[in-house]
Design a protein around this motif. Structure first.
Motif, PDB file in Angstrom:
ATOM      1  N   ARG A  76       0.686  -1.233   0.076  1.00 11.46           N
ATOM      2  CA  ARG A  76      -0.034  -0.066  -0.004  1.00 11.46           C
ATOM      3  C   ARG A  76       0.844   1.277  -0.160  1.00 11.46           C
ATOM      4  O   ARG A  76       1.944   1.282   0.550  1.00 11.46           O
ATOM      5  CB  ARG A  76      -0.827   0.095   1.322  1.00 11.46           C
ATOM      6  CG  ARG A  76      -1.661  -1.335   1.495  1.00 11.46           C
ATOM      7  CD  ARG A  76      -2.886  -1.285   0.387  1.00 11.46           C
ATOM      8  NE  ARG A  76      -3.939  -2.216   0.868  1.00 11.46           N
ATOM      9  CZ  ARG A  76      -3.727  -3.817   0.326  1.00 11.46           C
ATOM     10  NH1 ARG A  76      -2.688  -3.964  -0.320  1.00 11.46           N
ATOM     11  NH2 ARG A  76      -4.749  -4.435   0.841  1.00 11.46           N
TER      12      ARG A  76
ATOM     13  N   TYR B  75      -7.024   6.479  -2.757  1.00 13.23           N
ATOM     14  CA  TYR B  75      -6.355   7.010  -1.378  1.00 13.23           C
ATOM     15  C   TYR B  75      -7.677   7.222  -0.230  1.00 13.23           C
ATOM     16  O   TYR B  75      -8.233   8.159  -0.453  1.00 13.23           O
ATOM     17  CB  TYR B  75      -5.541   7.890  -1.402  1.00 13.23           C
ATOM     18  CG  TYR B  75      -4.391   7.782  -2.187  1.00 13.23           C
ATOM     19  CD1 TYR B  75      -3.287   7.276  -1.792  1.00 13.23           C
ATOM     20  CD2 TYR B  75      -4.385   8.277  -3.647  1.00 13.23           C
ATOM     21  CE1 TYR B  75      -2.281   6.988  -2.711  1.00 13.23           C
ATOM     22  CE2 TYR B  75      -3.257   8.059  -4.562  1.00 13.23           C
ATOM     23  CZ  TYR B  75      -2.217   7.441  -3.883  1.00 13.23           C
ATOM     24  OH  TYR B  75      -1.119   7.494  -4.739  1.00 13.23           O
TER      25      TYR B  75
ATOM     26  N   HIS C 124      -5.716   2.617  -0.916  1.00 18.19           N
ATOM     27  CA  HIS C 124      -4.427   2.906  -0.373  1.00 18.19           C
ATOM     28  C   HIS C 124      -4.843   4.036   0.792  1.00 18.19           C
ATOM     29  O   HIS C 124      -5.902   4.131   1.120  1.00 18.19           O
ATOM     30  CB  HIS C 124      -3.352   3.677  -1.452  1.00 18.19           C
ATOM     31  CG  HIS C 124      -2.943   2.590  -2.536  1.00 18.19           C
ATOM     32  ND1 HIS C 124      -1.972   1.910  -2.126  1.00 18.19           N
ATOM     33  CD2 HIS C 124      -3.624   2.333  -3.700  1.00 18.19           C
ATOM     34  CE1 HIS C 124      -1.794   1.140  -3.354  1.00 18.19           C
ATOM     35  NE2 HIS C 124      -2.737   1.489  -4.164  1.00 18.19           N
TER      36      HIS C 124
END
Length: 386
Positions: free
Chosen positions: A34, A250, A270
């Motif tokens: 990640r 994200y 992420h």
């Protein structure tokens, strides 16, 4: 030793601090599975003779030292975001200096950095769509000149002047065409900034999502990823599954980050999180566990932090920065509990006391004795004698 702490439900209660220091050490292999950004706070200069509406006075040495702390654990730094009090104490002049200094520090130590690009140099209420484009271009140019990655932040000015989704589509298309490298698009919900209500042209989140996805679909080569800060795990997961190949999600969800980062059979997020400012070392360790394929171990480390995160980000969510800086003081990353704009007063003593308990219980403090002493000193300022 025990402490008498005020409760968020009223009254006082007794708490026994832990004695063992934090076990999270710097170093270790790079994070692999990640990409993890911690949105970092700024450290105020406590000796500056300033006022809440004056330009921010920043302690640059302590501010940069905190970024080195995050980099030392393998995290990337998201700079000059809302965690750094953009629009809540830090103006564009201060943010520009922060970007320059942090980007130079990143180069010096080999840390990854991405910086917020917005329109906060515009005076409130004095903008047109052309003004918004020009302001975004100025900030984008500065970030690119430093060598940092750009994060296109949501704009209060654009939310004010835009009358339809096409206004957003036009501004963002223009910026993406001008960007030298792929950027991160940031959708910040109104719980973080009430001025952003109706962003992407609608208060209907389904309609807003379609406009957001249209921007990405038309320029996938210029979008590295999207940061979603809506505190809605289901919506983020659905949106994530609709992204073009190569565009990352994200998570900016400070309530549901363990499950979103862990992911499911169709993908994962992420991270670009303000809560990873105080949780940085623990978060890095958890992701290294995830890198080995041990999702259960990852969740066992990170799930217990959610109670603290939900407490720090409780409504009114935009004042979460106060708790973040408070924990940085207790952890020894700065010598005082002072914030730019005087925002240290934005949360109550019971709120801060509960944040201390939860962070201490997680073992976040490198020196729990120092953290206890600092908590005692704050209590005494409020007339509490623990």
């Amino acid at each position: 030793m025990t402490l008498r702490l005020p409760s968020t439900e009223g009254g006082m209660h007794t708490y026994t601090p832990r004695s063992e220091p934090a076990r999270f050490t710097a170093g270790g292999p790079p994070l692999a599975s990640r990409t993890v950004f911690a949105a970092a706070h700024v450290v105020a200069d406590p000796y500056a003779d300033t006022s809440p509406d004056a330009p921010a006075a920043v302690d640059w040495d302590a501010t940069l030292a905190f970024r080195r702390h995050l980099w030392s654990h393998g995290l990337a730094v998201a700079e000059a975001m809302d965690t750094a009090q953009r629009g809540m104490g830090l103006d564009w002049t201060g943010a520009a200096e922060l970007i320059r200094r942090s980007a130079a520090e990143a180069k010096a130590v080999g840390g990854r950095i991405a910086c917020g690009v917005g329109t906060d140099q515009l005076a409130p209420g004095a903008a047109s769509l052309e003004d918004v484009r020009t302001a975004y271009e100025e900030q984008l140019a500065l970030v690119e000149e430093t060598g940092a990655q750009a994060i296109l932040m949501a704009s209060r000015a654009l939310a004010t002047v835009a009358t339809a989704p096409d206004d957003y589509l036009g501004v963002y298309a223009h910026l993406l065409r001008r960007a030298a490298e792929p950027v991160v698009l940031h959708w910040l919900g109104p719980m973080f900034d009430p001025a952003l209500k109706g962003y992407w042209g609608s208060t209907d989140l389904d309609a807003a999502t379609e406009a957001f996805l249209q921007v990405i679909a038309e320029h996938p080569d210029k979008v590295d990823g999207i940061k979603i800060s809506l505190l809605d795990a289901g919506r983020e997961t659905e949106l994530r599954r609709r992204l073009p190949a190569g565009v990352r999600c994200y998570t900016g969800d400070d309530f549901h980050y363990p499950e979103l980062i862990a992911g499911d059979e169709q993908g994962f997020s992420h991270a670009l999180l303000g809560v990873f400012d105080p949780l940085g070392p623990l978060a890095a360790e958890a992701v290294r566990v995830l890198d080995t394929g041990d999702t259960k171990g990852f969740r066992e480390l990170l799930d217990p932090t959610v109670e603290l995160a939900r407490h720090l980000f409780r409504s009114p969510t935009r004042f979460y920065k106060t708790g973040v800086v408070f924990l940085a003081w207790l952890a020894g990353h700065q010598d005082h509990f002072t914030m730019v704009g005087g925002l240290q007063s934005a949360r109550s003593l019971p709120h801060l006391a509960r944040a201390y308990e939860l962070a201490d219980g997680l073992g976040l403090f490198p020196d729990p004795v120092r953290a206890e002493a600092r908590m005692r000193s704050l209590l005494s300022v409020y007339g509490v004698h623990p």
